[in-house]
Design a protein around this motif. Structure first.
Motif, PDB file in Angstrom:
ATOM      1  N   ALA A 134      -3.422  -1.360  -2.108  1.00  0.00           N
ATOM      2  CA  ALA A 134      -2.281  -0.937  -2.931  1.00  0.00           C
ATOM      3  C   ALA A 134      -2.365   0.553  -3.237  1.00  0.00           C
ATOM      4  O   ALA A 134      -1.361   1.278  -3.169  1.00  0.00           O
ATOM      5  CB  ALA A 134      -2.249  -1.751  -4.230  1.00  0.00           C
ATOM      6  N   GLN A 135      -3.574   1.029  -3.563  1.00  0.00           N
ATOM      7  CA  GLN A 135      -3.747   2.456  -3.834  1.00  0.00           C
ATOM      8  C   GLN A 135      -3.400   3.282  -2.607  1.00  0.00           C
ATOM      9  O   GLN A 135      -2.778   4.347  -2.705  1.00  0.00           O
ATOM     10  CB  GLN A 135      -5.193   2.733  -4.266  1.00  0.00           C
ATOM     11  N   LEU A 136      -3.814   2.786  -1.437  1.00  0.00           N
ATOM     12  CA  LEU A 136      -3.551   3.517  -0.202  1.00  0.00           C
ATOM     13  C   LEU A 136      -2.052   3.612   0.068  1.00  0.00           C
ATOM     14  O   LEU A 136      -1.552   4.651   0.520  1.00  0.00           O
ATOM     15  CB  LEU A 136      -4.257   2.820   0.961  1.00  0.00           C
ATOM     16  N   ARG A 137      -1.307   2.536  -0.224  1.00  0.00           N
ATOM     17  CA  ARG A 137       0.149   2.577  -0.050  1.00  0.00           C
ATOM     18  C   ARG A 137       0.777   3.626  -0.951  1.00  0.00           C
ATOM     19  O   ARG A 137       1.684   4.359  -0.553  1.00  0.00           O
ATOM     20  CB  ARG A 137       0.750   1.198  -0.341  1.00  0.00           C
ATOM     21  N   TYR A 138       0.299   3.687  -2.192  1.00  0.00           N
ATOM     22  CA  TYR A 138       0.822   4.696  -3.115  1.00  0.00           C
ATOM     23  C   TYR A 138       0.511   6.107  -2.615  1.00  0.00           C
ATOM     24  O   TYR A 138       1.343   7.020  -2.691  1.00  0.00           O
ATOM     25  CB  TYR A 138       0.243   4.500  -4.518  1.00  0.00           C
ATOM     26  N   HIS A 139      -0.704   6.282  -2.101  1.00  0.00           N
ATOM     27  CA  HIS A 139      -1.072   7.604  -1.591  1.00  0.00           C
ATOM     28  C   HIS A 139      -0.223   7.990  -0.388  1.00  0.00           C
ATOM     29  O   HIS A 139       0.147   9.166  -0.233  1.00  0.00           O
ATOM     30  CB  HIS A 139      -2.562   7.638  -1.229  1.00  0.00           C
ATOM     31  N   ARG A 140       0.084   7.037   0.468  1.00  0.00           N
ATOM     32  CA  ARG A 140       0.943   7.338   1.613  1.00  0.00           C
ATOM     33  C   ARG A 140       2.331   7.747   1.128  1.00  0.00           C
ATOM     34  O   ARG A 140       2.942   8.691   1.657  1.00  0.00           O
ATOM     35  CB  ARG A 140       1.025   6.114   2.536  1.00  0.00           C
ATOM     36  N   HIS A 141       2.832   7.044   0.116  1.00  0.00           N
ATOM     37  CA  HIS A 141       4.128   7.403  -0.452  1.00  0.00           C
ATOM     38  C   HIS A 141       4.089   8.812  -1.050  1.00  0.00           C
ATOM     39  O   HIS A 141       5.022   9.606  -0.866  1.00  0.00           O
ATOM     40  CB  HIS A 141       4.531   6.387  -1.525  1.00  0.00           C
ATOM     41  N   LEU A 142       3.005   9.122  -1.751  1.00  0.00           N
ATOM     42  CA  LEU A 142       2.859  10.460  -2.331  1.00  0.00           C
ATOM     43  C   LEU A 142       2.824  11.533  -1.248  1.00  0.00           C
ATOM     44  O   LEU A 142       3.422  12.613  -1.395  1.00  0.00           O
ATOM     45  CB  LEU A 142       1.582  10.529  -3.173  1.00  0.00           C
ATOM     46  N   PHE A 143       2.111  11.233  -0.164  1.00  0.00           N
ATOM     47  CA  PHE A 143       2.009  12.206   0.919  1.00  0.00           C
ATOM     48  C   PHE A 143       3.371  12.448   1.568  1.00  0.00           C
ATOM     49  O   PHE A 143       3.771  13.594   1.812  1.00  0.00           O
ATOM     50  CB  PHE A 143       1.003  11.722   1.956  1.00  0.00           C
ATOM     51  N   ASP A 144       4.090  11.366   1.841  1.00  0.00           N
ATOM     52  CA  ASP A 144       5.425  11.516   2.424  1.00  0.00           C
ATOM     53  C   ASP A 144       6.349  12.289   1.482  1.00  0.00           C
ATOM     54  O   ASP A 144       7.160  13.117   1.930  1.00  0.00           O
ATOM     55  CB  ASP A 144       6.030  10.139   2.729  1.00  0.00           C
ATOM     56  N   SER A 145       6.196  12.040   0.195  1.00  0.00           N
ATOM     57  CA  SER A 145       7.014  12.764  -0.798  1.00  0.00           C
ATOM     58  C   SER A 145       6.649  14.244  -0.823  1.00  0.00           C
ATOM     59  O   SER A 145       7.524  15.108  -0.978  1.00  0.00           O
ATOM     60  CB  SER A 145       6.830  12.150  -2.186  1.00  0.00           C
ATOM     61  N   ALA A 146       5.356  14.541  -0.676  1.00  0.00           N
ATOM     62  CA  ALA A 146       4.911  15.942  -0.655  1.00  0.00           C
ATOM     63  C   ALA A 146       5.505  16.670   0.548  1.00  0.00           C
ATOM     64  O   ALA A 146       5.925  17.834   0.445  1.00  0.00           O
ATOM     65  CB  ALA A 146       3.389  16.014  -0.628  1.00  0.00           C
ATOM     66  N   ARG A 147       5.544  15.990   1.687  1.00  0.00           N
ATOM     67  CA  ARG A 147       6.153  16.609   2.870  1.00  0.00           C
ATOM     68  C   ARG A 147       7.654  16.840   2.654  1.00  0.00           C
ATOM     69  O   ARG A 147       8.203  17.867   3.066  1.00  0.00           O
ATOM     70  CB  ARG A 147       5.919  15.738   4.103  1.00  0.00           C
TER      71      ARG A 147
END
Length: 428
Positions: A134-147
């Motif tokens: 679950a944490q990894l999914r959130y981090h992926r979302h954060l990364f995509d948002s940062a891009r």
């Protein structure tokens, strides 16, 4: 008067005379004054890189004049430098909102220097994360948002976010079980790679190289060895913006020699190679590299898993690169035709991409004598240029300023000058 200028000027005149082109006609074709061309031919004035490339293309010199102009090779710090192991780079922030990215000696970090700088308490223990996925999914979302944020914001806004996330992922990797470490490390590597791009956009090539090196090291933990090849593509981009065609080509070719690279990474390397050859004035080699890039990037199975490597906003990156190359090959009118068409295909949400290629289109308009078009488009881009504060965009903006000031009495140029001065001053 330098001997280099005399040598270049003499060869330029010899090639022009051999083609049976008068000085007046040659100046007209180049959109330079007759006096300007004459001063360069006699060695009284040194040529700009744009002038050299246009002459080389107009006379079909195949890169001879570019080589003769003697542009000094620039030393580019490679991403895989051994000295990088001796330091750690830390993002610090001040109460007034300022930020800095600076090196700290590894010994100081081990003694608690990083904890002092960050103002954080260091804990020697970690708790195994039961909800790692679950944490990894959130981090992926954060990364995509940062891009996504990186498309509309200054790198100074985005860089602290991705630096913080890289550190958070590093912490998470220490907390999860061994089976989850590769997935965490893979995302951490992509985050570090993107931090390198934002560092370059902020104008810090050393930090860009350092973050790319970190990406390679972390990726190896995840089994993503292809990032070592992509690191060379990133370093080639730094060299390209330094107008160092030879280093750009060399790094791009080294990337393509790496083993087991996905087709997308090979395609991006071939595209960068083409841009290097354009800087060197080698049109045939440039077109061959673009053809390879097009074939590789169209491979439906060629992209590695995870976040997209390279641009995800440009519909046809090879077509845009072709327009970019045509300008550097001294063919601005052809560049206009390609860039104008491709710019219209980039979505409005991709502000960074539209601004980068828009300024390049302004350059092509101006170099082909279409001053009204160049000035009109530049005015539309000034707000975005200020918003993004991109070092790579500033490179072409400075070139545009130098180019249009040759027509300082033109009404459109006079009207543009105050806004152009403000844009360059704001970006300084």
């Amino acid at each position: 008067m330098s001997s280099l200028s005399e040598t270049f000027g003499a060869r330029l005149r010899a090639l022009r005379v051999a083609e049976g082109v008068s000085l007046s006609e040659f100046a007209r074709r180049l959109y330079y004054s007759k006096g300007h061309v004459s001063r360069i031919e006699t060695g009284a004035q040194s040529p700009s890189s744009e002038f050299v490339r246009k002459c080389d293309a107009e006379l079909g010199a195949g890169g001879e004049l570019i080589a003769l102009a003697g542009e000094k090779a620039r030393v580019v710090r490679t991403a895989l430098s051994e000295s990088a192991e001796e330091e750690v780079w830390v993002m610090t922030m001040t109460p007034d909102g300022g930020a800095a990215f600076s090196p700290v000696a590894r010994r100081d970090v081990l003694l608690g220097g990083m904890a002092v700088i960050a103002g954080l308490k260091v804990s020697g223990t970690g708790v195994v994360a039961a909800n790692a996925e679950a944490q990894l999914r959130y981090h992926r979302h954060l990364f995509d948002s940062a891009r996504d944020l990186g498309q509309i914001s200054s790198p100074d806004v985005v860089l602290p976010l991705v630096v913080g996330q890289a550190q958070a992922l590093r912490t998470l990797a220490k907390q999860v079980d061994a089976s989850t470490v590769p997935a965490v490390a893979s995302l951490a590597a992509r985050t570090a790679e993107y931090a390198g791009w934002m560092a370059q956009e902020s104008g810090d090539d050393s930090a860009a190289a350092w973050w790319t090196d970190r990406a390679v090291q972390v990726a190896r933990v995840a089994g993503d060895d292809f990032l070592a090849g992509y690191a060379l593509v990133r370093q080639a981009l730094i060299a390209m913006y330094q107008d160092d065609g030879a280093t750009t080509v060399s790094l791009a070719q080294r990337a393509q020699a790496e083993q087991n690279l996905p087709a997308r990474v090979l395609g991006l390397a071939a595209q960068r190679e083409a841009q290097g050859y354009a800087l060197l004035g080698d049109r045939d080699a440039c077109l061959r590299a673009l053809d390879r890039a097009r074939t590789l990037l169209l491979d439906p199975d060629g992209a590695p898993e995870g976040p997209v490597i390279g641009t995800s906003r440009v519909v046809d990156p090879v077509a845009v690169a072709s327009g970019w190359c045509l300008y550097d090959l001294g063919r601005p009118a052809e560049a206009v035709e390609v860039l104008d068409r491709e710019l219209a295909r980039i979505p409005g949400s991709a502000v960074r991409a539209r601004t980068r290629f828009g300024v390049r289109l302004c350059l092509a308009y101006a170099a082909s004598g279409e001053l009204e078009q160049a000035c009109r488009l530049a005015r539309l881009l000034f707000g975005q240029i200020a918003q993004l504060d991109s070092a790579t965009v500033r490179t072409d903006l400075r070139r545009l300023a130098t180019l249009v000031r040759r027509w300082s009495t033109h009404p459109e140029v006079r009207a543009l000058e105050p806004e152009l001065t403000i844009a360059l001053g704001r970006s300084a």
